[in-house]
Scaffold this motif. Structure first.
Motif, PDB file in Angstrom:
ATOM      1  N   TYR A 119       8.664  44.153   1.198  1.00 28.21           N
ATOM      2  CA  TYR A 119       8.303  43.369   0.013  1.00 28.21           C
ATOM      3  C   TYR A 119       8.848  41.964   0.185  1.00 28.21           C
ATOM      4  CZ  TYR A 119       8.580  41.529  -4.737  1.00 28.21           C
ATOM      5  OH  TYR A 119       8.478  40.737  -5.855  1.00 28.21           O
ATOM      6  N   ASP A 120       8.002  40.981  -0.096  1.00 29.52           N
ATOM      7  CA  ASP A 120       8.412  39.583  -0.031  1.00 29.52           C
ATOM      8  C   ASP A 120       7.900  38.898  -1.286  1.00 29.52           C
ATOM      9  OD1 ASP A 120       8.891  36.894   0.517  1.00 29.52           O
ATOM     10  OD2 ASP A 120       8.459  37.138   2.649  1.00 29.52           O
ATOM     11  N   GLY A 121       8.807  38.546  -2.172  1.00 29.66           N
ATOM     12  CA  GLY A 121       8.433  37.917  -3.439  1.00 29.66           C
ATOM     13  C   GLY A 121       8.221  36.421  -3.316  1.00 29.66           C
ATOM     14  N   ALA A 122       7.774  35.967  -2.149  1.00 24.18           N
ATOM     15  CA  ALA A 122       7.556  34.534  -1.923  1.00 24.18           C
ATOM     16  C   ALA A 122       6.618  33.985  -2.983  1.00 24.18           C
ATOM     17  CB  ALA A 122       6.987  34.295  -0.532  1.00 24.18           C
ATOM     18  N   GLY A 123       6.749  32.721  -3.254  1.00 25.61           N
ATOM     19  CA  GLY A 123       5.949  32.101  -4.299  1.00 25.61           C
ATOM     20  C   GLY A 123       6.819  31.782  -5.500  1.00 25.61           C
ATOM     21  N   ALA A 124       8.115  31.710  -5.255  1.00 19.18           N
ATOM     22  CA  ALA A 124       9.082  31.275  -6.268  1.00 19.18           C
ATOM     23  C   ALA A 124       9.135  32.209  -7.462  1.00 19.18           C
ATOM     24  CB  ALA A 124       8.800  29.846  -6.704  1.00 19.18           C
ATOM     25  N   GLN A 125       9.840  33.321  -7.308  1.00 17.45           N
ATOM     26  CA  GLN A 125      10.072  34.209  -8.444  1.00 17.45           C
ATOM     27  C   GLN A 125      10.874  33.497  -9.523  1.00 17.45           C
ATOM     28  OE1 GLN A 125      12.093  37.426  -6.541  1.00 17.45           O
ATOM     29  NE2 GLN A 125      10.239  38.616  -6.293  1.00 17.45           N
ATOM     30  N   ILE A 126      11.753  32.596  -9.106  1.00 19.82           N
ATOM     31  CA  ILE A 126      12.571  31.834 -10.046  1.00 19.82           C
ATOM     32  C   ILE A 126      12.453  30.353  -9.705  1.00 19.82           C
ATOM     33  CG2 ILE A 126      14.942  31.318 -10.779  1.00 19.82           C
ATOM     34  CD1 ILE A 126      14.071  33.915 -11.899  1.00 19.82           C
ATOM     35  N   VAL A 127      12.174  29.544 -10.700  1.00 25.83           N
ATOM     36  CA  VAL A 127      12.143  28.087 -10.535  1.00 25.83           C
ATOM     37  C   VAL A 127      13.044  27.513 -11.617  1.00 25.83           C
ATOM     38  CG1 VAL A 127      10.719  26.022 -10.633  1.00 25.83           C
ATOM     39  CG2 VAL A 127       9.742  28.156  -9.759  1.00 25.83           C
ATOM     40  N   TRP A 128      13.906  26.589 -11.264  1.00 22.24           N
ATOM     41  CA  TRP A 128      14.687  25.883 -12.271  1.00 22.24           C
ATOM     42  C   TRP A 128      14.622  24.405 -12.006  1.00 22.24           C
ATOM     43  CZ3 TRP A 128      16.260  29.617  -9.089  1.00 22.24           C
ATOM     44  CH2 TRP A 128      17.206  29.326  -8.122  1.00 22.24           C
ATOM     45  N   GLY A 129      14.705  23.647 -13.092  1.00 18.26           N
ATOM     46  CA  GLY A 129      14.217  22.286 -13.097  1.00 18.26           C
ATOM     47  C   GLY A 129      15.129  21.162 -12.712  1.00 18.26           C
ATOM     48  N   SER A 130      14.580  19.991 -12.815  1.00 15.46           N
ATOM     49  CA  SER A 130      15.154  18.781 -12.239  1.00 15.46           C
ATOM     50  C   SER A 130      16.471  18.340 -12.865  1.00 15.46           C
ATOM     51  CB  SER A 130      14.139  17.644 -12.333  1.00 15.46           C
ATOM     52  OG  SER A 130      13.813  17.426 -13.677  1.00 15.46           O
ATOM     53  N   SER A 131      16.775  18.769 -14.075  1.00 13.18           N
ATOM     54  CA  SER A 131      18.029  18.319 -14.683  1.00 13.18           C
ATOM     55  C   SER A 131      19.168  19.300 -14.444  1.00 13.18           C
ATOM     56  CB  SER A 131      17.831  18.122 -16.185  1.00 13.18           C
ATOM     57  OG  SER A 131      17.530  19.359 -16.792  1.00 13.18           O
ATOM     58  N   MET A 132      18.930  20.352 -13.689  1.00 14.62           N
ATOM     59  CA  MET A 132      19.932  21.384 -13.492  1.00 14.62           C
ATOM     60  C   MET A 132      20.767  21.108 -12.243  1.00 14.62           C
ATOM     61  SD  MET A 132      19.090  23.289 -16.039  1.00 14.62           S
ATOM     62  CE  MET A 132      19.615  24.948 -15.923  1.00 14.62           C
ATOM     63  N   ILE A 133      22.081  21.129 -12.394  1.00 19.93           N
ATOM     64  CA  ILE A 133      22.946  21.089 -11.212  1.00 19.93           C
ATOM     65  C   ILE A 133      23.681  22.419 -11.045  1.00 19.93           C
ATOM     66  CG2 ILE A 133      23.210  18.584 -11.151  1.00 19.93           C
ATOM     67  CD1 ILE A 133      25.961  18.962 -12.448  1.00 19.93           C
ATOM     68  N   GLU A 134      23.579  23.283 -12.070  1.00 16.80           N
ATOM     69  CA  GLU A 134      24.157  24.622 -11.985  1.00 16.80           C
ATOM     70  C   GLU A 134      23.274  25.556 -12.773  1.00 16.80           C
ATOM     71  OE1 GLU A 134      28.548  26.504 -12.058  1.00 16.80           O
ATOM     72  OE2 GLU A 134      28.126  25.078 -13.640  1.00 16.80           O
ATOM     73  N   TYR A 135      22.967  26.703 -12.186  1.00 18.29           N
ATOM     74  CA  TYR A 135      22.045  27.625 -12.834  1.00 18.29           C
ATOM     75  C   TYR A 135      22.378  29.050 -12.434  1.00 18.29           C
ATOM     76  CZ  TYR A 135      17.774  29.923 -14.289  1.00 18.29           C
ATOM     77  OH  TYR A 135      16.886  30.758 -14.882  1.00 18.29           O
ATOM     78  N   GLY A 136      22.313  29.967 -13.379  1.00 16.23           N
ATOM     79  CA  GLY A 136      22.525  31.376 -13.088  1.00 16.23           C
ATOM     80  C   GLY A 136      21.516  32.228 -13.814  1.00 16.23           C
TER      81      GLY A 136
END
Length: 188
Positions: A119-136
């Motif tokens: 299984y390869d979930g390629a295609g960005a299962q998670i995207v976080w945006g331009s103002s983020m410097i830390e994300y969980g």
């Protein structure tokens, strides 16, 4: 080895014990009526067995590069009772990313059966945006595998950074939180 499990059925004032042989075979019940169904007799869709792998040791990777696989050390083994069974995989994985500047970051998971990527979930299962410097986030991923085997199978989860540039820190199991990979053998 073999063993036994006792069930207390308080509503009817009885206890029942299931005895498992030391090798594959039929469960033996202390009940007066035979109510045990062998794995081969289970209806399609029944869960025959399950296993779970866990990890709660915080793991940090630094200078995380695009396209590289990272191992959160989550794996589990199961030996299907039938070559027609399917294996349902469930992953719960905490992923935390830190970066020195803002940007758009992408990531996805992969499942392996032994050395084979299934299984390869390629295609960005998670995207976080331009103002983020830390994300969980905690990722919940499922997949249904058809291994066509009765040998012991080991399933492993991996994570891939898809985004732009290098991530300063990739953290799995942050704060020693428990992550799991669970497999279930499903009768067909």
């Amino acid at each position: 080895g073999g063993g036994s499990v006792t069930f207390d059925v308080g509503s009817i004032g009885s206890t029942y014990t299931l005895f498992a042989p030391a090798n594959n075979g039929t469960l033996i019940s202390s009940a007066t009526a035979n109510r045990i169904i062998p794995a081969a007799g289970m209806p399609a869709g029944s869960i025959i067995q399950f296993a779970q792998g866990t990890n709660s040791t915080e793991t940090v990777f630094t200078s995380v590069t695009t396209g590289t696989e990272y191992n959160p050390s989550l794996s589990v083994s199961i030996a299907p009772t039938s070559s027609t069974s399917k294996i349902f995989i469930m992953l719960s994985l905490q992923v935390w990313m830190q970066h020195g500047s803002t940007g758009t970051w992408y990531g996805h998971t992969r499942f392996y059966r032994g050395a084979s990527r299934i299984y390869d979930g390629a295609g960005a299962q998670i995207v976080w945006g331009s103002s983020m410097i830390e994300y969980g986030n905690v990722w919940y991923i499922t997949y249904l595998d058809s291994p066509a085997s009765t040998s012991s199978l080991t399933y492993t989860a991996k994570w891939v950074h898809d985004g732009q540039g290098t991530i300063s820190n990739l953290i799995f199991h942050r704060g020693n939180n428990l992550d799991t990979i669970t497999v279930m053998e499903i009768a067909q």
